[in-house]
Design an enzyme around this catalytic site. Structure first.
Site, PDB file in Angstrom:
ATOM      1  N   LYS A 231       0.793  -1.165   0.104  1.00  0.00           N
ATOM      2  CA  LYS A 231       0.100  -0.068  -0.059  1.00  0.00           C
ATOM      3  C   LYS A 231       0.790   1.296  -0.008  1.00  0.00           C
ATOM      4  CE  LYS A 231      -4.263  -2.012   1.285  1.00  0.00           C
ATOM      5  NZ  LYS A 231      -5.487  -1.857   2.390  1.00  0.00           N
ATOM      6  N   ARG A 272      -3.159 -10.209   4.522  1.00  0.00           N
ATOM      7  CA  ARG A 272      -3.752 -10.504   3.090  1.00  0.00           C
ATOM      8  C   ARG A 272      -2.655  -9.751   2.323  1.00  0.00           C
ATOM      9  NH1 ARG A 272      -6.457  -6.990  -0.745  1.00  0.00           N
ATOM     10  NH2 ARG A 272      -7.755  -8.352  -2.097  1.00  0.00           N
TER      11      ARG A 272
END
Length: 293
Positions: A231, A272
């Site tokens: 991210k 994840r």
């Protein structure tokens, strides 16, 4: 839910609540069936390529495969439900038939229902039931585990909602409301998982606050899923000192593994990720270290 009839080698046991619990943080491998993912740019968009990618992630040590047909990157527009179904269902069906524990990443009850029929064992809803009022009742009827993420709006406008008095406390409070809604809809408490929603309506500073105080989310009493993979807040931290440009997504896996280790030590149930192989090593090392500590 019962154990898979054709489990993959090394697959974790599925307990009566349908959640794998191998004695360490789980690894959820990401299978994006989208043309516009911020991380892989549509690399696995074709169904046959997505299936092959999912099988490769299993071989690398993924416990769960998370199949999604709608990008949730900042600024992404929604796709029609028919297109999401077209992308997701063949991949879910093939991976489930291969014995994988498959999660469907969707905000739509119709997609969740069809995916469960095709073999998905979990529903991963980044909206926590807010995007589709039919989602929570559907999951309750289906009896499958449900991941409710902290959410404040769709991708095309969510960053306008990134205002918090105290990010960690506010996220925990808002997740508590989603728990109440899920239980009220009839979802069994032992089938509920929470996700603090890193990167969703949050600045980099908010993300770091959440990670540093992840135990406050864990303290709500439900398994916690952490999705930090590649991210932008990691890219900003690792920006090139000469140019100031963020590190590109494909070079953020080592940082993601570091977050994995720290999240696991704070009690995360699952992480994840895109890079399954290094993450699978990281969670096993963390679990072994923890037993000695």
């Amino acid at each position: 839910m019962s154990t898979a009839t054709r489990p993959c080698p090394g697959a974790p046991t599925l307990y009566p609540d349908g959640l794998p619990r191998p004695g360490r943080a789980l690894v959820m491998g990401i299978v994006n069936v989208t043309p516009d993912s911020f991380s892989d740019g549509g690399r696995w968009y074709a169904p046959e390529r997505a299936v092959a990618h999912g099988l490769a992630l299993l071989a690398e040590g993924a416990d769960i495969l998370d199949v999604g047909g709608e990008s949730t990157r900042p600024g992404a527009a929604r796709v029609p439900v028919e297109e999401e179904l077209r992308r997701v269902l063949p991949v879910v069906r093939e991976l489930a038939a291969a014995g994988a524990t498959v999660s469907v990443d969707t905000m739509r009850a119709e997609v969740a229902a069809r995916a469960v029929e095709a073999g998905a064992r979990l529903v991963n809803d980044v909206s926590g039931g807010l995007a589709d009022p039919a989602m929570l009742p559907l999951v309750a009827r289906a009896g499958v585990p449900y991941v409710a993420m902290h959410w404040r709006g769709h991708s095309d406008g969510m960053q306008a909602n990134a205002g918090y008095d105290d990010a960690a406390a506010d996220v925990a409070d808002e997740l508590r409301l989603r728990v109440e809604a899920a239980l009220h809809a009839g979802i069994a408490p032992d089938r509920l998982v929470l996700d603090p929603g890193l990167g969703f309506a949050k600045t980099p500073e908010h993300n770091w606050q959440l990670l540093g105080r992840l135990r406050e989310v864990v303290a709500l009493g439900y398994p916690v899923l952490v999705g930090a993979a590649r991210k932008s807040f990691l890219g900003e931290l690792l920006a090139d000192p000469a140019t100031g440009l963020p590190r590109p997504p494909h070079r953020r896996d080592a940082a993601t593994s570091a977050v994995t280790v720290l999240a696991a030590t704070q009690g995360a149930w699952c992480v994840r990720v895109h890079d399954v192989a290094s993450t699978a090593d990281a969670v096993r090392v963390t679990a072994r270290w923890g037993r000695e500590a």
